[in-house]
Write a protein that holds these residues in place. Structure first.
Motif, PDB file in Angstrom:
ATOM      1  N   MET A   1       0.840  -1.160   0.000  1.00 14.84           N
ATOM      2  CA  MET A   1       0.000   0.000   0.000  1.00 14.84           C
ATOM      3  C   MET A   1       0.893   1.233   0.000  1.00 14.84           C
ATOM      4  O   MET A   1       1.989   1.203   0.540  1.00 14.84           O
ATOM      5  CB  MET A   1      -0.962  -0.110   1.183  1.00 14.84           C
ATOM      6  N   ASN A   2       0.428   2.302  -0.625  1.00 17.34           N
ATOM      7  CA  ASN A   2       1.172   3.562  -0.684  1.00 17.34           C
ATOM      8  C   ASN A   2       0.419   4.633   0.074  1.00 17.34           C
ATOM      9  O   ASN A   2      -0.809   4.720  -0.014  1.00 17.34           O
ATOM     10  CB  ASN A   2       1.342   4.021  -2.133  1.00 17.34           C
ATOM     11  N   ILE A   3       1.155   5.433   0.818  1.00 15.42           N
ATOM     12  CA  ILE A   3       0.561   6.587   1.486  1.00 15.42           C
ATOM     13  C   ILE A   3       1.406   7.818   1.180  1.00 15.42           C
ATOM     14  O   ILE A   3       2.614   7.720   0.957  1.00 15.42           O
ATOM     15  CB  ILE A   3       0.433   6.403   3.019  1.00 15.42           C
ATOM     16  N   GLU A   4       0.737   8.959   1.135  1.00 24.16           N
ATOM     17  CA  GLU A   4       1.446  10.230   0.973  1.00 24.16           C
ATOM     18  C   GLU A   4       1.622  10.823   2.354  1.00 24.16           C
ATOM     19  O   GLU A   4       0.687  10.839   3.156  1.00 24.16           O
ATOM     20  CB  GLU A   4       0.656  11.194   0.098  1.00 24.16           C
ATOM     21  N   ILE A   5       2.808  11.308   2.629  1.00 22.28           N
ATOM     22  CA  ILE A   5       3.089  11.957   3.907  1.00 22.28           C
ATOM     23  C   ILE A   5       3.435  13.409   3.637  1.00 22.28           C
ATOM     24  O   ILE A   5       4.356  13.705   2.872  1.00 22.28           O
ATOM     25  CB  ILE A   5       4.254  11.265   4.645  1.00 22.28           C
ATOM     26  N   GLN A   6       2.675  14.309   4.246  1.00 21.07           N
ATOM     27  CA  GLN A   6       2.974  15.739   4.173  1.00 21.07           C
ATOM     28  C   GLN A   6       3.696  16.128   5.458  1.00 21.07           C
ATOM     29  O   GLN A   6       3.304  15.691   6.543  1.00 21.07           O
ATOM     30  CB  GLN A   6       1.694  16.559   4.041  1.00 21.07           C
ATOM     31  N   VAL A   7       4.743  16.933   5.320  1.00 21.18           N
ATOM     32  CA  VAL A   7       5.528  17.359   6.479  1.00 21.18           C
ATOM     33  C   VAL A   7       5.621  18.883   6.515  1.00 21.18           C
ATOM     34  O   VAL A   7       5.539  19.549   5.482  1.00 21.18           O
ATOM     35  CB  VAL A   7       6.939  16.727   6.467  1.00 21.18           C
TER      36      VAL A   7
END
Length: 84
Positions: free
Chosen positions: A1-7
């Motif tokens: 599974m892929n997730i986007e992480i915003q920082v």
């Protein structure tokens, strides 16, 4: 599974981007993802240890299993802040 992480804040400076994608196993927890990120960016480890996960208007506990999230979901990683 892929997730986007915003920082944001210090984390954005450590990672050099505002967001990135990671491939994760559905059996992992958000805590596991933090540990993996700390291994990839050791200089960010202390900040990551004090950071909080969020999505939309909700904070997510570190023990959240990724199987409970949707593939392609965007998560926000918020560094701790102080002020006075």
């Amino acid at each position: 599974m892929n997730i986007e992480i915003q920082v944001f804040g210090r984390l954005q400076r450590f990672f050099g981007v505002a967001s990135f994608f990671v491939s994760v196993a559905e059996t992992q927890t958000l805590h596991d993802v933090l540990n993996s990120l700390a291994e990839q960016q050791p200089e960010a480890a202390e900040t990551l240890a004090r950071s909080t996960w969020a999505t939309g208007q909700s904070l997510l506990p570190r023990q959240t299993c990724l199987a409970d999230l949707q593939d392609g979901m965007t998560l926000v990683l918020l560094p701790a802040v102080s002020g006075g």
